[in-house]
Write a protein that holds these residues in place. Structure first.
Motif, PDB file in Angstrom:
ATOM      1  N   ASP A   1       0.899  -0.885  -0.218  1.00 40.76           N
ATOM      2  CA  ASP A   1      -0.025   0.085  -0.112  1.00 40.76           C
ATOM      3  C   ASP A   1       0.841   1.324   0.490  1.00 40.76           C
ATOM      4  N   PRO A   2       0.855   1.857  -1.111  1.00 39.41           N
ATOM      5  CA  PRO A   2       2.025   3.085  -1.193  1.00 39.41           C
ATOM      6  C   PRO A   2       1.202   4.130  -0.180  1.00 39.41           C
ATOM      7  N   ALA A   3      -0.010   4.167   0.063  1.00 42.17           N
ATOM      8  CA  ALA A   3      -0.504   5.495   1.089  1.00 42.17           C
ATOM      9  C   ALA A   3       0.622   5.836   2.266  1.00 42.17           C
ATOM     10  N   LEU A   4       0.346   4.216   2.681  1.00 44.39           N
ATOM     11  CA  LEU A   4       0.826   3.960   3.866  1.00 44.39           C
ATOM     12  C   LEU A   4       1.845   3.539   3.998  1.00 44.39           C
ATOM     13  N   HIS A   5       3.287   3.886   3.607  1.00 41.24           N
ATOM     14  CA  HIS A   5       4.098   3.802   3.427  1.00 41.24           C
ATOM     15  C   HIS A   5       4.499   5.341   3.453  1.00 41.24           C
ATOM     16  N   ARG A   6       3.858   5.702   2.459  1.00 44.01           N
ATOM     17  CA  ARG A   6       3.812   7.466   3.005  1.00 44.01           C
ATOM     18  C   ARG A   6       3.451   7.650   3.671  1.00 44.01           C
ATOM     19  N   VAL A   7       2.307   7.783   4.473  1.00 43.64           N
ATOM     20  CA  VAL A   7       2.621   8.033   6.217  1.00 43.64           C
ATOM     21  C   VAL A   7       2.659   7.223   7.363  1.00 43.64           C
ATOM     22  N   PHE A   8       4.026   6.118   6.861  1.00 40.62           N
ATOM     23  CA  PHE A   8       4.663   5.818   7.729  1.00 40.62           C
ATOM     24  C   PHE A   8       6.407   6.658   7.217  1.00 40.62           C
ATOM     25  N   ALA A   9       7.034   7.385   6.292  1.00 42.86           N
ATOM     26  CA  ALA A   9       7.966   8.291   5.693  1.00 42.86           C
ATOM     27  C   ALA A   9       7.712   9.593   6.550  1.00 42.86           C
ATOM     28  N   ASP A  10       6.215  10.211   6.345  1.00 42.40           N
ATOM     29  CA  ASP A  10       6.007  11.593   7.409  1.00 42.40           C
ATOM     30  C   ASP A  10       6.382  10.912   9.098  1.00 42.40           C
ATOM     31  N   LEU A  11       5.500   9.558   9.927  1.00 46.81           N
ATOM     32  CA  LEU A  11       6.308   9.692  10.795  1.00 46.81           C
ATOM     33  C   LEU A  11       7.630   9.522  10.869  1.00 46.81           C
ATOM     34  N   LEU A  12       8.534   8.894   9.959  1.00 41.24           N
ATOM     35  CA  LEU A  12       9.944   8.824  10.486  1.00 41.24           C
ATOM     36  C   LEU A  12      11.027  10.321  10.022  1.00 41.24           C
TER      37      LEU A  12
END
Length: 376
Positions: free
Chosen positions: A38-49
């Motif tokens: 899921d690219p959207a989840l990876h994007r949100v995870f990157a924001d968290l990182l």
């Protein structure tokens, strides 16, 4: 472990739209293990990182999200992920060219925006991307009012918006009529051409959901078009192709229904061999039909370990409508599998991604399911 599939899907959806926030890296990783593609989840995870100052990991996650978006045919979303990655670490020219080649080599739908972007040379592409400004808005926010000066071109990355336009009066009308169009990802708006014309907006644009937009000012567009005339020619074609209300308008009015969550009975044919022989027929139901795919819960009699489905790619799904009055057949591939509990019974859930289906057809499938199975 989350035992309820619907709860798991709901959590992931709310993480993406921002209504649920996970502040733990380890907890977020457990969600990603359920939805690894899921690219959207990876994007949100990157924001968290980024918030956690784990910048190298964030760079990798933005890059992963960009790659997954390309694989799913989401060009603008891939570009935004790369912009975020490049803000953390300035790319070399070679890396930027590699991404540009990946975009050019991707399989994207022939939308006006995608056609415009792929028509650009590498130099033109980088000139345009460097002028993009991200805008993130919550639901219910005004983007543009009637009477505002048309000063920017907006591209929609995520979310749903509503554009209300006042129509000109005719001789028999006492008051102006309104036209409403729903806009979603990969749509665009902004009457910015010709650049020298001072135009006043006749449209009120507001967000229906949380949304992310890209804004490029008319002043900056005029500047880069003087240096790169091909960009101006592409913009002219882009604005000419602006979608009108009609058959497309009907779809846009229902795009706010981006997924159907009530159960639909399905029969699924899977093809374990490369030749397509020896097909296996399974049955179950889905509680999540979206524009890009669906999540299928197999009946409990198929409650084998999810790993047996991981190497199976080709599937054909038959969705039976009420009374078997109509059968809809959809080709897809299994992108993830997981053991779950449904009605207190252990079974397997499969994530299905459609093959060769445009967002428009996927949206119509969602609408069709919602009309037949919806509660209204």
């Amino acid at each position: 472990m989350v035992k309820n599939l619907n709860q798991t899907i709901s959590i992931a959806k709310h993480i993406v739209d921002g209504s649920i926030t996970i502040d733990s890296i380890s907890e977020f990783r457990s969600i990603l293990r359920l939805f690894p593609d899921d690219p959207a989840l990876h994007r949100v995870f990157a924001d968290l990182l980024v918030r956690k100052k784990s910048l190298e990991a964030a760079i990798r996650s933005y890059s992963k999200a960009a790659t997954l978006n390309i694989e799913l045919g989401m060009m603008l979303q891939a570009i935004i992920c790369k912009i975020l990655e490049w803000r953390l670490k300035k790319p070399t020219r070679q890396r930027t060219q590699r991404f540009f080649r990946a975009l050019r080599g991707g399989s994207f739908h022939d939308t006006a925006l995608n056609v415009f972007i792929t028509s650009l040379s590498f130099t033109e592409f980088t000139a345009l991307v460097n002028q993009m400004v991200r805008v993130r808005l919550t639901a219910g926010k005004t983007v543009r009012k009637i009477g505002d000066q048309e000063a920017d071109l907006y591209l929609i990355v995520t979310g749903n918006l509503k554009a209300t336009t006042l129509l000109p009066l005719n001789g028999k009308q006492d008051e102006a009529q309104k036209s409403c169009v729903y806009l979603s990802e990969n749509d665009f708006f902004g009457d910015i051409y010709p650049y020298d014309a001072e135009k006043i907006s006749q449209t009120f644009v507001e967000t229906i959901t949380a949304a992310e937009l890209v804004k490029i000012s008319k002043v900056k567009l005029r500047r880069i078009c003087k240096k790169h005339p091909n960009i101006e020619l592409g913009l002219i074609d882009l604005l000419k192709a602006r979608s009108e209300i009609g058959a497309e308008g009907l779809l846009r009015r229902v795009r706010k229904i981006d997924r159907h969550i009530l159960p639909i009975n399905i029969e699924m044919q899977i093809f374990p061999g490369k030749s397509g022989d020896n097909q296996i027929v399974l049955d179950g139901y889905t509680r999540d039909v979206s524009i890009g795919g669906m999540c299928i819960v197999l009946n409990a009699k198929y409650a084998h370990g999810p790993s047996m489905y991981q190497d199976i790619r080709n599937v054909q799904i038959r969705m039976s409508m009420p009374g078997d009055a109509m059968i809809v057949s959809v080709a897809g591939k299994i992108v993830w599998s997981k053991q779950v509990y449904a009605e207190d019974e252990k079974t397997v859930a499969l994530g299905i991604q459609y093959k060769s289906m445009t967002p428009k057809l996927g949206g119509l499938l969602v609408v069709f399911a919602d009309i037949l199975y919806g509660s209204d």
